[in-house]
Design a protein around this motif. Structure first.
Motif, PDB file in Angstrom:
ATOM      1  N   GLN A 165       4.687 -12.526  -8.037  1.00 11.43           N
ATOM      2  CA  GLN A 165       6.050 -11.987  -8.063  1.00 11.43           C
ATOM      3  C   GLN A 165       6.468 -11.461  -6.688  1.00 11.43           C
ATOM      4  O   GLN A 165       7.655 -11.453  -6.351  1.00 11.43           O
ATOM      5  CB  GLN A 165       6.164 -10.866  -9.104  1.00 11.43           C
ATOM      6  N   ASN A 166       5.491 -11.016  -5.888  1.00 10.36           N
ATOM      7  CA  ASN A 166       5.818 -10.551  -4.538  1.00 10.36           C
ATOM      8  C   ASN A 166       6.533 -11.645  -3.745  1.00 10.36           C
ATOM      9  O   ASN A 166       7.507 -11.383  -3.032  1.00 10.36           O
ATOM     10  CB  ASN A 166       4.543 -10.159  -3.784  1.00 10.36           C
ATOM     11  N   THR A 167       6.022 -12.862  -3.866  1.00  8.53           N
ATOM     12  CA  THR A 167       6.597 -13.993  -3.137  1.00  8.53           C
ATOM     13  C   THR A 167       7.902 -14.460  -3.765  1.00  8.53           C
ATOM     14  O   THR A 167       8.844 -14.839  -3.057  1.00  8.53           O
ATOM     15  CB  THR A 167       5.581 -15.151  -3.082  1.00  8.53           C
ATOM     16  N   ALA A 220       9.167  -5.368 -11.161  1.00 11.69           N
ATOM     17  CA  ALA A 220       9.239  -4.388 -10.082  1.00 11.69           C
ATOM     18  C   ALA A 220       8.730  -4.987  -8.772  1.00 11.69           C
ATOM     19  O   ALA A 220       9.309  -4.761  -7.700  1.00 11.69           O
ATOM     20  CB  ALA A 220       8.432  -3.146 -10.452  1.00 11.69           C
ATOM     21  N   ARG A 221       7.662  -5.769  -8.844  1.00 12.80           N
ATOM     22  CA  ARG A 221       7.095  -6.326  -7.616  1.00 12.80           C
ATOM     23  C   ARG A 221       8.042  -7.316  -6.944  1.00 12.80           C
ATOM     24  O   ARG A 221       8.172  -7.325  -5.716  1.00 12.80           O
ATOM     25  CB  ARG A 221       5.745  -6.978  -7.909  1.00 12.80           C
ATOM     26  N   SER A 222       8.687  -8.172  -7.717  1.00 12.39           N
ATOM     27  CA  SER A 222       9.638  -9.095  -7.101  1.00 12.39           C
ATOM     28  C   SER A 222      10.810  -8.323  -6.504  1.00 12.39           C
ATOM     29  O   SER A 222      11.346  -8.684  -5.450  1.00 12.39           O
ATOM     30  CB  SER A 222      10.126 -10.134  -8.115  1.00 12.39           C
ATOM     31  N   LEU A 223      11.174  -7.227  -7.154  1.00 14.05           N
ATOM     32  CA  LEU A 223      12.271  -6.400  -6.651  1.00 14.05           C
ATOM     33  C   LEU A 223      11.893  -5.701  -5.347  1.00 14.05           C
ATOM     34  O   LEU A 223      12.728  -5.547  -4.448  1.00 14.05           O
ATOM     35  CB  LEU A 223      12.651  -5.363  -7.708  1.00 14.05           C
ATOM     36  N   ASP A 257       5.483  -6.430   4.830  1.00 14.44           N
ATOM     37  CA  ASP A 257       4.366  -6.256   3.906  1.00 14.44           C
ATOM     38  C   ASP A 257       4.905  -6.316   2.483  1.00 14.44           C
ATOM     39  O   ASP A 257       5.505  -5.368   1.991  1.00 14.44           O
ATOM     40  CB  ASP A 257       3.689  -4.907   4.168  1.00 14.44           C
ATOM     41  N   ALA A 258       4.687  -7.460   1.818  1.00 10.38           N
ATOM     42  CA  ALA A 258       5.148  -7.636   0.441  1.00 10.38           C
ATOM     43  C   ALA A 258       4.108  -7.061  -0.523  1.00 10.38           C
ATOM     44  O   ALA A 258       3.637  -7.730  -1.441  1.00 10.38           O
ATOM     45  CB  ALA A 258       5.420  -9.106   0.148  1.00 10.38           C
ATOM     46  N   TYR A 259       3.751  -5.814  -0.283  1.00 10.43           N
ATOM     47  CA  TYR A 259       2.855  -5.050  -1.153  1.00 10.43           C
ATOM     48  C   TYR A 259       1.493  -5.729  -1.292  1.00 10.43           C
ATOM     49  O   TYR A 259       0.980  -5.897  -2.392  1.00 10.43           O
ATOM     50  CB  TYR A 259       3.515  -4.851  -2.516  1.00 10.43           C
ATOM     51  N   ASP A 260       0.907  -6.112  -0.158  1.00 11.23           N
ATOM     52  CA  ASP A 260      -0.432  -6.705  -0.152  1.00 11.23           C
ATOM     53  C   ASP A 260      -1.445  -5.587   0.075  1.00 11.23           C
ATOM     54  O   ASP A 260      -1.650  -5.136   1.205  1.00 11.23           O
ATOM     55  CB  ASP A 260      -0.546  -7.767   0.939  1.00 11.23           C
ATOM     56  N   GLY A 261      -2.069  -5.145  -0.997  1.00  5.61           N
ATOM     57  CA  GLY A 261      -2.976  -4.011  -0.922  1.00  5.61           C
ATOM     58  C   GLY A 261      -4.379  -4.343  -0.466  1.00  5.61           C
ATOM     59  O   GLY A 261      -5.235  -3.454  -0.417  1.00  5.61           O
TER      60      GLY A 261
END
Length: 408
Positions: free
Chosen positions: A54-56, A316-319, A109-113
């Motif tokens: 979803q991040n992408t 939420a992640r895509s958002l 940073d697309a939330y890459d933990g």
């Protein structure tokens, strides 16, 4: 690791549909703009055993929106150079070196933990700023200013926000599941537990291998300590849904905390009611309880996700990717002259009282959170799931001050 240029995917798809006599639902990702593209690096954990695709999806929707609705940057189309993280630091190192070789002016940073920690020293050494909505590790936002800029605050926002809202609701003990990774252990042991102790709530982490979850076992493990809060710190969307369903089926009647998960609400119906969620932004399910401008932005998010054929992935992640890239584009639109790593960094350092997309007003001066110069905000927002599936802010004001000084 794979690298993709999101615009190329969209254009190829459009051509294929045209060749078959079909119609695309929206204009292409470049919006018909001409000129040399402004290439923005994007780091996304969208492959491997702990993938969040979803991040992408949200990043691709943002590319479409920026070009089709905002006119690109200076009339030039935006093109995303997406590097796919797979949960290993080694991939992060390769992605960082590739971004340096490509001379990108910024990495989002697309939330890459899992990758960003290894990437930070490489990007910092090259003078390439890191920008994001939120971080999955505290490395970038803790680096010397101005290495990074996160619009919704640091990693501690989630930790402090969670224990603060649960304490405010009178809770004393929580047992919550989280992906079993080294960064997760550090997050729980070094942030969540100490902050919880200062606010009078004990939090136990239940570590889960996400590639083979037995939800009934995880639910039983959480319930065994008789907590007044059970649920999730962080799991993939399907993991959240499976665990919350198992808790309800097992008769758990206490408060369910669901982190930033959202897709469980539609899938579980009334069983989701009463759950507490902690996204960093206003999310689609909060629309009817949101201010008019936020409602408009949520409609724009829906339109963009439909345009890139991800209308069913409005999580939420895509958002986070969508809103963060729009914020970044708006800041970069103010750059006078050539768009370089230095000019983007300078523009980010000038951000003051900036109204973010679906988020709080932010200032990126390195002083918003003690010990986290990359944080641009010290506020959080929390919602309770209603019986009709909507999300209502727990505080009528929406965003509230988290007061990090109180637990630092």
């Amino acid at each position: 690791m794979k690298k993709t240029i999101a615009a190329a995917v969209a254009v190829t798809t459009a051509l294929a549909l045209a060749a078959c006599g079909g119609d695309t639902k929206a204009s292409s990702s470049d919006g018909g703009l001409t000129g040399e593209p402004v290439v923005l690096g994007v780091q996304s954990l969208d492959t491997g055993p702990v993938a969040y695709p979803q991040n992408t999806y949200g990043a691709k929707a943002a590319e479409w929106y920026i070009n089709n609705k905002l006119g690109g940057i200076g009339g030039r189309p935006v093109k995303l150079d997406i590097c796919s993280g797979d949960g290993t630091p080694e991939t992060g190192v390769k992605c960082a070196n590739d971004f340096v070789a490509a001379d990108v002016p910024v990495v989002f940073d697309a939330y890459d933990g899992t990758s960003m920690g290894a990437m930070t020293p490489i990007l910092k050494s090259a003078g390439i700023p890191i920008v994001g909505t939120l971080a999955g590790q505290a490395v970038a936002e803790g680096a010397q200013y101005p290495a990074a800029f996160y619009f919704s605050g640091p990693l501690e926002t989630s930790a402090l926000g969670m224990v603060k809202i649960l304490s405010r609701l009178g809770k004393k003990k929580a047992s919550l599941a989280v992906t079993d990774a080294p960064s997760s252990h550090g997050y729980v042991d070094d942030l969540v537990k100490p902050m919880g102790q200062k606010l009078g709530i004990a939090v136990d982490g239940v570590y889960v291998k996400v590639d083979n979850i037995n939800f009934q076992v995880v639910a039983a493990t959480e319930m065994s300590s008789k907590p007044d809060v059970a649920g999730v710190i962080a799991l993939p969307e399907d993991g959240c849904t499976g665990l919350i369903r198992a808790l309800r089926q097992s008769g758990y009647g206490g408060t369910v905390f669901a982190g930033s998960c959202s897709q469980f609400i539609d899938e579980l119906g009334e069983e989701a009611a009463g759950a507490i969620v902690q996204p960093r932004l206003w999310v689609p399910a909060s629309r009817e309880h949101a201010p008019a401008e936020v409602q408009k932005q949520l409609d724009e998010f829906e339109e963009a996700m439909e345009a890139v054929d991800y209308e069913k992935e409005q999580s939420a992640r895509s958002l986070y990717s969508f809103a963060g890239l729009i914020n970044l584009a708006k800041v970069v639109q103010g750059v006078k002259g050539e768009i370089t790593n230095k000019s983007v960094s300078a523009a980010m350092q000038q951000v003051k009282d900036f109204q973010t997309y679906l988020g709080p007003k932010v200032t990126c001066d390195g002083k918003q959170w003690p010990g986290r110069p990359g944080a641009c905000s010290d506020q959080g927002i929390f919602f309770e799931v209603q019986k009709d599936g909507s999300l209502k802010p727990i505080d009528g004001r929406g965003y509230i001050d988290l007061e990090p000084e109180a637990v630092s």
